[in-house]
Write a protein that holds these residues in place. Structure first.
Motif, short mmCIF file in Angstrom:
data_model
loop_
_atom_site.label_atom_id
_atom_site.label_comp_id
_atom_site.label_asym_id
_atom_site.label_seq_id
_atom_site.Cartn_x
_atom_site.Cartn_y
_atom_site.Cartn_z
N ASP A 46 29.53 -34.41 -15.94
CA ASP A 46 29.37 -33.39 -16.98
C ASP A 46 28.06 -32.69 -16.65
O ASP A 46 26.98 -33.25 -16.84
CB ASP A 46 29.34 -34.09 -18.34
CG ASP A 46 28.98 -33.15 -19.49
OD1 ASP A 46 28.63 -31.99 -19.25
OD2 ASP A 46 29.04 -33.62 -20.65
N THR A 47 28.15 -31.47 -16.12
CA THR A 47 26.98 -30.85 -15.51
C THR A 47 26.37 -29.81 -16.44
O THR A 47 26.99 -28.81 -16.76
CB THR A 47 27.37 -30.17 -14.19
OG1 THR A 47 28.35 -29.15 -14.45
CG2 THR A 47 27.97 -31.18 -13.21
N THR A 98 22.97 -19.87 -16.08
CA THR A 98 22.84 -18.76 -15.14
C THR A 98 21.41 -18.75 -14.58
O THR A 98 21.18 -18.57 -13.39
CB THR A 98 23.12 -17.43 -15.86
OG1 THR A 98 24.41 -17.52 -16.47
CG2 THR A 98 23.09 -16.25 -14.90
N ASP A 135 18.61 -24.47 -25.54
CA ASP A 135 19.54 -25.48 -26.04
C ASP A 135 18.80 -26.55 -26.83
O ASP A 135 17.66 -26.88 -26.52
CB ASP A 135 20.25 -26.19 -24.88
CG ASP A 135 21.39 -25.37 -24.30
OD1 ASP A 135 22.24 -24.91 -25.08
OD2 ASP A 135 21.43 -25.17 -23.08
N ARG A 152 29.31 -17.09 -22.29
CA ARG A 152 28.13 -16.92 -23.12
C ARG A 152 28.02 -15.49 -23.60
O ARG A 152 28.04 -14.56 -22.80
CB ARG A 152 26.97 -17.32 -22.24
CG ARG A 152 25.64 -17.05 -22.76
CD ARG A 152 24.69 -17.74 -21.81
NE ARG A 152 23.40 -17.16 -21.91
CZ ARG A 152 22.39 -17.49 -21.11
NH1 ARG A 152 22.58 -18.38 -20.15
NH2 ARG A 152 21.23 -16.95 -21.27
C1 WT7 Z 1 24.70 -22.40 -21.47
C2 WT7 Z 1 24.53 -21.61 -20.21
C3 WT7 Z 1 26.37 -23.46 -16.30
C4 WT7 Z 1 27.30 -22.46 -15.81
C5 WT7 Z 1 28.20 -21.89 -16.83
C6 WT7 Z 1 27.52 -21.45 -18.11
C7 WT7 Z 1 25.84 -24.34 -22.09
C8 WT7 Z 1 26.42 -25.31 -19.85
C9 WT7 Z 1 26.78 -27.39 -20.36
C10 WT7 Z 1 27.07 -28.78 -20.45
C11 WT7 Z 1 26.54 -28.65 -22.73
C12 WT7 Z 1 26.40 -26.71 -21.52
C13 WT7 Z 1 24.42 -24.42 -22.58
C14 WT7 Z 1 23.67 -23.48 -21.66
N1 WT7 Z 1 26.18 -25.41 -21.17
N2 WT7 Z 1 26.78 -26.49 -19.34
N3 WT7 Z 1 27.46 -29.50 -19.40
N4 WT7 Z 1 26.93 -29.38 -21.66
N5 WT7 Z 1 26.28 -27.35 -22.70
O1 WT7 Z 1 26.34 -20.74 -17.81
O2 WT7 Z 1 26.73 -18.70 -19.19
O3 WT7 Z 1 24.44 -19.27 -18.33
O4 WT7 Z 1 25.50 -20.61 -20.17
O5 WT7 Z 1 25.95 -23.07 -21.42
O6 WT7 Z 1 24.35 -23.96 -23.89
O7 WT7 Z 1 22.49 -22.97 -22.21
P1 WT7 Z 1 25.73 -19.74 -18.86
#
Ligand code: WT7
Length: 649
Positions: A413-414, A418, A502, A528
């Motif tokens: 669970d990664t 961005t 977060d 997002r």
């Molecule tokens: C936001 C970033 C990472 C690439 C896709 C999204 C949430 C991301 C998780 C996880 C809980 C997560 C956070 C972060 N998020 N991965 N494994 N567990 N929350 O990238 O569009 O830049 O969004 O996605 O809230 O801040 P992004």
């Protein structure tokens, strides 16, 4: 910001399966601890050694220069991402190895070996040069999930042009904003692509966008959908015609480690999307290492990440990270539900996919469709599963583990963003026990912590803000063209640390539990979106006076979008206006931002200083009692009206 409390109580845990561990690159907690320590005690030694596993035209003079909030990695070094993804793989004997097995939604296929991919990329790189594109020029890429999307990104990297990929589901208005912000010189697009059984057009949206983009000199159009498009003479050219005469040899341009590689726009808490800027040397080193250890790659793996290259997941874990590791990967154009909800499982079985990495929202949708779909197929080739993009609820995790993983595959669970460029928090599949709902531990070089707003680290078990205490190689370098916004957004909320946006807590074993965004960003199906962006789209409609957008928990999408809208003059809300506003947001941003619910209100709840009380609206949208303090509310009657049934359209 309100206090952060976690309500999740989850006690299940799973050991790495012995069959997996036996062959894993890293298999002991001691391996992880030792490397993690080393990465923090001696970052220059650690990252220097990793970077040297790839090719450099010129060695760096210094590994790291940090002048908060600006960082430089591998200062003075010269390298090229396209060289490392392609030429280096050919040199290492992977010329005839398949790089990409691609399948279109209608079922047509194409494959590229590393050598063939190098030739295709070189042709397009030469073509771009012929059109006058050089180092530092910006190229927008607006394509469906076809091999040319990967080829276009690598062609830009090869000649030092900076790509800005715009997700094919974004509207022409969103495209125009991004093209204008980056001042792109060229757009690479397609006539259309396949989605849910039919062709969606892209080129007409480009035409519309270009009515207000002055920087664009050329449009390169890939033929994919075979839909009718208009080609503007002098500006628009067919991809297949252009590359026909191009040479398939194009030496990669030596790039400074800190030369920009790409800009990718993402939503923040203000209206305007941010151009997240990533550079060359650090990004390549970090994405390379994360793929190597987190996906525990072996030469015979078949890796599949069904995301879209329009998101950071596609950049780092479809294009750059996997190719830097010489992996064979599956790539698919369409939706998981076409022609039936078992499309992915049918493909996993047919191709023999070993590693599958996708979003929790998709897993919840698969769960809802029913386990009879995956059960129809032999999924025994899978050995590792991953998730990305949002918190995964333990029930979806358990389903993924049992039904897709056959209780035999570790799940990573990664957590990342961005802005972080690569995976920051995860378990390592051969090393760590997994706990459903927890992302796990920081990756090498990642100094993660949970703090309060004053910068005090929180005790194990207490909620707070997730921060990173020092720079890592694939950290964003700035918000394109706006250093002040970069500093304010990421390095000012809490002094001297990177503020991720977060909420999180850390348990007594050092596992992170991510609780979601603490700012005005919603996460809809792993995408997002800034609530402010959706609000400004709504307000740009003549009927709307004011709008407030919040997220509401949703079983499949994670969050659904609820808009509270007041209307101009004496207009009344209606079903017709509801439909009209949804269509308007789709046109302004794209279907991913379309509100699920619009409530027409007489007024919005505001504080005496005039701020919209979003917390209250979130409660109302979720059908909950108003929580917390509403004593600052200016007009209590507003809330009573909003709570009364029938205020929805
Ligand atoms: C936001 C970033 C990472 C690439 C896709 C999204 C949430 C991301 C998780 C996880 C809980 C997560 C956070 C972060 N998020 N991965 N494994 N567990 N929350 O990238 O569009 O830049 O969004 O996605 O809230 O801040 P992004």
């Amino acid at each position: 910001m309100a206090s952060i409390e976690s309500v999740m109580q989850e006690g299940r845990r799973f050991r790495p399966p012995e069959s997996f561990r036996a062959r894993a690159k890293l298999k002991d907690a001691a391996d992880y601890e030792r490397l993690y320590r080393q990465s923090l005690d001696d970052p220059e030694g650690f990252w220097g050694a990793v970077a040297n596993e790839l090719h450099w035209f010129k060695p760096w003079e210094r590994v790291l220069e940090w002048e908060e909030p600006f960082v430089k990695w591998f200062v003075g070094g010269q390298t090229n991402l396209s060289y490392n993804c392609l030429d280096l793989q050919v040199e290492r004997g992977r010329g005839d190895k398949k790089a990409i097995l691609w399948e279109g939604e209608p079922g047509d296929t194409r494959t590229y070996t590393y050598r063939e991919l190098l030739a295709e990329v070189s042709k397009l790189a030469n073509t771009l040069k012929g059109l006058g594109v050089g180092k530092g020029d910006k190229v927008a890429i607006y394509l469906p999930m076809i091999p040319q999307a990967v080829i276009a990104m690598l062609a830009c990297a090869r000649i030092g042009a900076v790509h800005s990929v715009v997700f094919g589901g974004f509207s022409s208005a969103a495209l125009a904003d991004r093209v204008n912000d980056a001042r792109a010189k060229v757009i690479i697009t397609a006539d259309g692509g396949y989605r849910r059984g039919s062709v969606f057009a892209l080129k007409p949206l480009v035409d519309e966008a270009l009515e207000r983009c002055e920087s664009v000199e050329h449009v390169i159009v890939v033929r994919r959908g075979e839909n009718d498009v208009q080609m503007q003479p002098g500006r628009d050219r067919w991809y297949h015609e252009l590359i026909e005469s191009a040479s398939d040899v194009c030496p990669a341009e030596p790039m400074d480690a800190e030369d920009p590689l790409f800009i990718l726009y993402t939503s923040g808490s203000t209206g305007k999307p941010k151009g997240v800027l990533h550079t060359t040397g650090g990004y390549q080193t970090y994405t390379y290492l994360t793929v190597k250890y987190i996906f525990d790659l072996r030469d015979d793996d078949l890796y599949w990440c069904p995301a879209d290259v329009g998101w950071i997941t596609g950049h780092s874990y479809i294009v750059y990270g996997p190719l830097l590791n010489g992996v064979t990967q599956l790539m698919y154009e369409g939706v998981p539900t076409h022609p039936a909800p078992d499309r992915h499982w049918e493909m996993v079985a047919r191709y023999g996919v070993t590693i599958y990495y996708y979003a929790p929202t998709a897993i919840r949708a698969f769960m809802k469709a029913g386990e009879e779909y995956p059960k129809k197929h032999d999924l025994s080739s899978l050995r590792l599963l991953g998730t990305v993009g949002e918190p995964i609820n333990p029930e979806a995790w358990m389903w993924y583990h049992r039904v897709i993983g056959g209780e035999r595959c570790p799940i990573v669970d990664t957590w990342w963003q961005t802005e972080t460029g690569g995976i920051m928090i995860t378990t390592l599949p051969g090393v760590h026990d997994t706990k459903p709902g927890s992302a796990g531990k920081p990756f090498f070089g990642v100094d993660a912590a949970v703090m309060d707003l004053e910068g005090n680290e929180q005790e194990a078990g207490s909620g707070g803000y997730l921060v990173i205490k020092r720079p890592w190689p694939s950290m964003l370098r700035t918000v394109y063209g706006d250093d002040d916004r970069y500093r304010a957004q990421y390095w000012s909320e809490i002094p001297h640390v990177y503020f991720a946006g977060d909420g999180a807590r850390r348990d007594d074993e050092g596992y992170f539990w991510i609780m979601g965004r603490v700012d005005d960003v919603v996460n809809v199906s792993g995408h997002r979106l800034g609530t402010a962006e959706i609000e400004s789209a709504l307000v740009s409609h003549p009927a709307v006076a004011e709008a407030a957008v919040v997220g509401r928990p949703d079983e499949v999408k994670g969050q659904a979008i609820v808009a509270f809208v007041t209307l101009e003059g004496k207009r009344e809300g209606s079903e017709a206006l509801y439909q009209e506003l949804r269509a308007h947001v789709t046109k302004e941003i794209g279907a991913i931002a379309r509100p699920d619910d619009i409530r027409f209100a007489d007024a919005l709840p505001k504080t005496r200083s005039g701020k919209i009380m979003r917390r209250l609206l979130r409660n109302i949208a979720a059908g909950e009692e108003a929580s917390g303090d509403i004593s600052t509310l200016e007009d209590k009657g507003v809330v009573e009206k909003l709570l009364r049934p029938g205020v929805s359209r």
